[in-house]
Enzyme design. Structure first.
Site, PDB file in Angstrom:
ATOM      1  N   ARG A   1      -7.499  -0.564   1.414  1.00  0.00           N
ATOM      2  CA  ARG A   1      -8.341  -1.946   1.039  1.00  0.00           C
ATOM      3  C   ARG A   1      -8.582  -1.529  -1.079  1.00  0.00           C
ATOM      4  NH1 ARG A   1     -12.151  -1.888   5.699  1.00  0.00           N
ATOM      5  NH2 ARG A   1     -10.855  -0.988   6.587  1.00  0.00           N
TER       6      ARG A   1
ATOM      7  N   LYS B   1       0.352  -1.306   0.258  1.00  0.00           N
ATOM      8  CA  LYS B   1      -0.121  -0.249   0.306  1.00  0.00           C
ATOM      9  C   LYS B   1       1.551   1.604  -0.033  1.00  0.00           C
ATOM     10  CE  LYS B   1      -2.904   2.500   2.807  1.00  0.00           C
ATOM     11  NZ  LYS B   1      -3.767   2.719   4.631  1.00  0.00           N
TER      12      LYS B   1
ATOM     13  N   ASP C   1       1.220   6.305   5.717  1.00  0.00           N
ATOM     14  CA  ASP C   1       0.397   5.735   4.965  1.00  0.00           C
ATOM     15  C   ASP C   1       1.116   5.153   3.570  1.00  0.00           C
ATOM     16  OD1 ASP C   1      -1.734   4.318   5.767  1.00  0.00           O
ATOM     17  OD2 ASP C   1      -2.725   6.111   4.415  1.00  0.00           O
TER      18      ASP C   1
ATOM     19  N   LYS D   1     -10.756  12.950   7.819  1.00  0.00           N
ATOM     20  CA  LYS D   1      -9.565  12.209   9.019  1.00  0.00           C
ATOM     21  C   LYS D   1      -9.964  13.855  10.403  1.00  0.00           C
ATOM     22  CE  LYS D   1      -6.260   9.247   7.632  1.00  0.00           C
ATOM     23  NZ  LYS D   1      -6.772   7.886   8.351  1.00  0.00           N
TER      24      LYS D   1
ATOM     25  N   ASP E   1     -12.481   7.016   3.674  1.00  0.00           N
ATOM     26  CA  ASP E   1     -10.827   6.638   4.536  1.00  0.00           C
ATOM     27  C   ASP E   1     -10.274   5.084   4.918  1.00  0.00           C
ATOM     28  OD1 ASP E   1      -9.086   7.425   5.901  1.00  0.00           O
ATOM     29  OD2 ASP E   1      -9.489   8.189   7.704  1.00  0.00           O
TER      30      ASP E   1
ATOM     31  N   ASP F   1      -2.072  10.133   3.456  1.00  0.00           N
ATOM     32  CA  ASP F   1      -4.236   9.764   3.371  1.00  0.00           C
ATOM     33  C   ASP F   1      -4.739  10.715   4.253  1.00  0.00           C
ATOM     34  OD1 ASP F   1      -6.155   8.889   4.040  1.00  0.00           O
ATOM     35  OD2 ASP F   1      -5.989   6.821   5.354  1.00  0.00           O
TER      36      ASP F   1
ATOM     37  N   GLU G   1      -9.573   3.837   2.252  1.00  0.00           N
ATOM     38  CA  GLU G   1      -8.979   4.086   0.884  1.00  0.00           C
ATOM     39  C   GLU G   1      -7.674   2.766   1.059  1.00  0.00           C
ATOM     40  OE1 GLU G   1      -7.305   5.679   3.273  1.00  0.00           O
ATOM     41  OE2 GLU G   1      -5.890   4.871   2.708  1.00  0.00           O
TER      42      GLU G   1
HETATM   43  N1  BES Z   1      -4.291   4.602   7.309  1.00  0.00           N
HETATM   44  C1  BES Z   1      -4.816   4.490   7.796  1.00  0.00           C
HETATM   45  C2  BES Z   1      -4.821   3.117   8.854  1.00  0.00           C
HETATM   46  C3  BES Z   1      -4.237   4.373   9.549  1.00  0.00           C
HETATM   47  C4  BES Z   1      -4.728   5.234  11.029  1.00  0.00           C
HETATM   48  C5  BES Z   1      -2.404   3.860  10.024  1.00  0.00           C
HETATM   49  C6  BES Z   1      -4.312   5.657  12.077  1.00  0.00           C
HETATM   50  C7  BES Z   1      -2.265   4.344  11.285  1.00  0.00           C
HETATM   51  C8  BES Z   1      -2.614   4.965  12.032  1.00  0.00           C
HETATM   52  C9  BES Z   1      -6.532   3.569   7.179  1.00  0.00           C
HETATM   53  O1  BES Z   1      -6.698   4.491   5.652  1.00  0.00           O
HETATM   54  C10 BES Z   1      -7.642   4.409   7.756  1.00  0.00           C
HETATM   55  O2  BES Z   1      -8.040   5.753   7.843  1.00  0.00           O
HETATM   56  N2  BES Z   1      -8.347   3.412   8.194  1.00  0.00           N
HETATM   57  C11 BES Z   1     -10.020   3.449   8.775  1.00  0.00           C
HETATM   58  C12 BES Z   1     -10.480   2.401   8.498  1.00  0.00           C
HETATM   59  C13 BES Z   1     -11.818   2.926   8.737  1.00  0.00           C
HETATM   60  C14 BES Z   1     -12.683   4.146   7.879  1.00  0.00           C
HETATM   61  C15 BES Z   1     -12.639   1.700   8.798  1.00  0.00           C
HETATM   62  C16 BES Z   1      -9.346   3.713  10.160  1.00  0.00           C
HETATM   63  O3  BES Z   1      -8.430   2.870  11.178  1.00  0.00           O
HETATM   64  O4  BES Z   1      -9.854   4.366  10.790  1.00  0.00           O
HETATM   65 ZN    ZN Z   2      -4.828   4.859   4.362  1.00  0.00          ZN
HETATM   66 MN    MN Z   3      -7.414   5.705   6.005  1.00  0.00          MN
END
Ligand code: BES
Ligand code: ZN
Ligand code: MN
Length: 494
Positions: free
Chosen positions: A351, A265, A288, A277, A347, A270, A349
């Site tokens: 996946r 990835k 990210d 966010k 968010d 992000d 994204e």
């Molecule tokens: N890149 C983030 C995951 C992340 C967040 C990694 C904080 C490290 C620290 C990912 O793209 C994301 O935003 N995931 C969301 C998924 C949710 C919307 C289901 C998350 O983890 O909040």
């Molecule tokens: Zn992300």
């Molecule tokens: Mn995200």
């Protein structure tokens, strides 16, 4: 840094630093034949009790008569004869801090009296090289003052000649892995305005130029549209930076040999997109793309190590931004697999990027596929920094990765992928939704990916907690899991 492995008497070594282990607070290792007055002096110094009986406690003596070394570092190995791995890390961290705190250019570390439970001399050397490469890397690319290390050369003095070959090979291997780790850390640390998808594509071309065994192909958005990567493209829809798919092929074996594949990835920033966010700590979403960086790092190590095997590395490089052209919650996109996806949260994204890469990688008929992604905040909550979250559709693959994690010190912890979790991705409006509920966030993310990874042995590594150190002055990329990946790949080559 230059590393040498040798044997022989320590007394005659011309070096800025001589490092020797002291066992149980009093037994000096490896300084046999030292003149009596110096021997007595050191004994008296140790008798003061200033060198604590704790692994990693140090005491420095200078210009000791009878030694060619300018400085002598006495380092405690603690109470027992054998160090635990954690004690060994304290031991070596203390040594490195001592060395780096001086203006010295060379150091000689004696391995006499340094023994770790169940580990060989070559393991010790490998760890010391990896640690020292790790502290040697300092981010200074966007700073006015470069860090400039003083230390240039470290010599390890083994106790027996028969250890030399294995230790020398271990040092070379560790150096190659250390290079890959540093490369991954640098890409991770670079800010999002420099490290864009296009920058990653250029870095990939540069890396491929280093070896005829490594080729790279960059696929642009136009070509991705022809491939029908509607899911991946839905992530770049809101950004002015065009997405890139980067495909490395490391060819160390005949064509007929099926490759192992790494899929990273590479979200260079992000923001969350329309599901934007919260502001606090959002800068860290430049990390990210650390999954992608680990693919770059592993490829860089392979170039150095030249194993006889084939490896494919695929990176999805893209920026996730809000704009009037961005994908919106509720939008339905069609993935390369043909499955439709309802984007309930822009968010989630990572996946959306990975699922199309997981479909694309089928064409290589891989022996195994490992994707690496900073996928979920939930994984940080579950495991924190020490362990990468691992999910797999194959028990042997999971066991191999667990073993490589232990061997490299870059550990993973397996999480469940049971069907019971799959239903949370059901939606009335598409074949699958891109988010489950609040519960078990890293598992439902892995479930989403598993739907696109049915054609091969597959593991997913969620590195959201392990890829970088968050907040404060220590903030920065760790280069994980390059060590794990390279160990795994080399095991497959054997
Ligand atoms: N890149 C983030 C995951 C992340 C967040 C990694 C904080 C490290 C620290 C990912 O793209 C994301 O935003 N995931 C969301 C998924 C949710 C919307 C289901 C998350 O983890 O909040
Ligand atoms: Zn992300
Ligand atoms: Mn995200």
């Amino acid at each position: 840094m230059k590393y040498i492995v040798s044997t022989g008497a320590l007394l005659k070594v011309k070096t800025d630093w001589l490092v020797v282990a002291v066992s149980s607070g009093k037994t000096l290792n490896g300084l046999d034949g030292l003149e009596a007055s110096s021997q007595k002096m050191i004994e008296e110094v140790l008798a003061t009790g200033d060198l604590k009986e704790k692994a990693g406690s140090t005491l420095v003596l200078r210009l000791v008569p009878g030694l060619q070394a300018k400085r002598l570092m006495l380092v405690s190995t603690g109470k027992k004869d054998q160090l635990s791995e954690k004690e060994f890390r304290s031991f070596h961290t203390a040594v490195l801090a001592g060395l780096r705190g001086s203006a010295a250019k060379s150091a000689t570390i004696s391995l006499a009296g340094v023994a770790v439970d169940g580990r060989s001399t070559d393991w010790l050397c490998k760890q010391m090289v990896l640690n020292s490469e790790y502290v040697d890397y300092q981010y200074d690319t966007t700073k006015q003052q470069p860090a400039g290390p003083a230390l240039r050369q470290i010599t390890f003095v083994a106790e027996a000649r028969k250890q030399l070959n294995a230790a020398t090979a271990a040092v070379a291997q560790a150096q190659a892995i250390g290079k890959g780790v540093a490369f991954a850390r640098e890409l991770g640390n670079l800010p999002g305005n420099i490290c864009t998808p296009n920058f990653l594509a250029k870095s990939a071309r540069e890396l491929a130029r280093k070896s005829p065994k490594l080729t790279v192909k960059i696929v642009d958005e136009k070509e991705m549209r022809l491939l029908k990567m509607g899911s991946f493209l839905s992530v770049s829809a809101g950004s002015a930076e065009p997405a890139k798919m980067i495909i490395f092929e490391y060819k160390g074996a005949p064509k007929a040999q099926k490759p192992h594949a790494l899929v990273g990835k590479g979200v260079t920033f992000d923001s969350g997109g329309i599901s934007i966010k919260a502001g606090g700590g959002m800068d860290e979403m430049k990390f990210d793309m650390c999954g992608a960086a680990s693919v770059f790092g592993a490829m860089a190590s392979l170039v150095e190590l030249a194993p006889k095997m084939n490896v494919v590395g695929i990176v999805g490089a893209v920026e996730n931004m809000p704009s009037s052209t961005a994908t919106k919650p509720g939008d339905v996109v069609t993935s390369m697999s043909g499955k439709t996806i309802e984007v309930l949260n822009t968010d989630a994204e990572g996946r959306l990027v990975l699922c199309d890469l997981l479909t694309y990688v089928e064409r290589f008929k891989p022996q195994s596929v490992i994707d690496i992604a900073t996928l979920t905040g939930a994984c940080v909550v579950a495991l924190g920094g020490p362990a990468t979250g691992m999910f797999a559709n194959d028990d042997d693959l999971a066991e191999q990765l667990t073993a490589s994690g232990e061997a490299s010190g870059d550990r993973v912890w397996r999480m469940p992928l049971w069907d019971d979790y799959q239903d949370s991705l059901d939606t009335p409006f598409a074949d699958i939704a891109n988010v489950g509920g609040r519960a078990a966030g890293s598992i439902t993310a892995a479930c989403f990916l598993s739907r696109f990874a049915k054609e091969y042995r597959w593991a997913h590594l969620d590195i959201a907690g392990s890829a970088w150190i968050s907040g404060g002055v220590k903030k920065g990329s760790t280069g994980r899991p390059v060590g794990l990946l390279v160990d795994y790949l080399l095991q497959q080559a054997d």
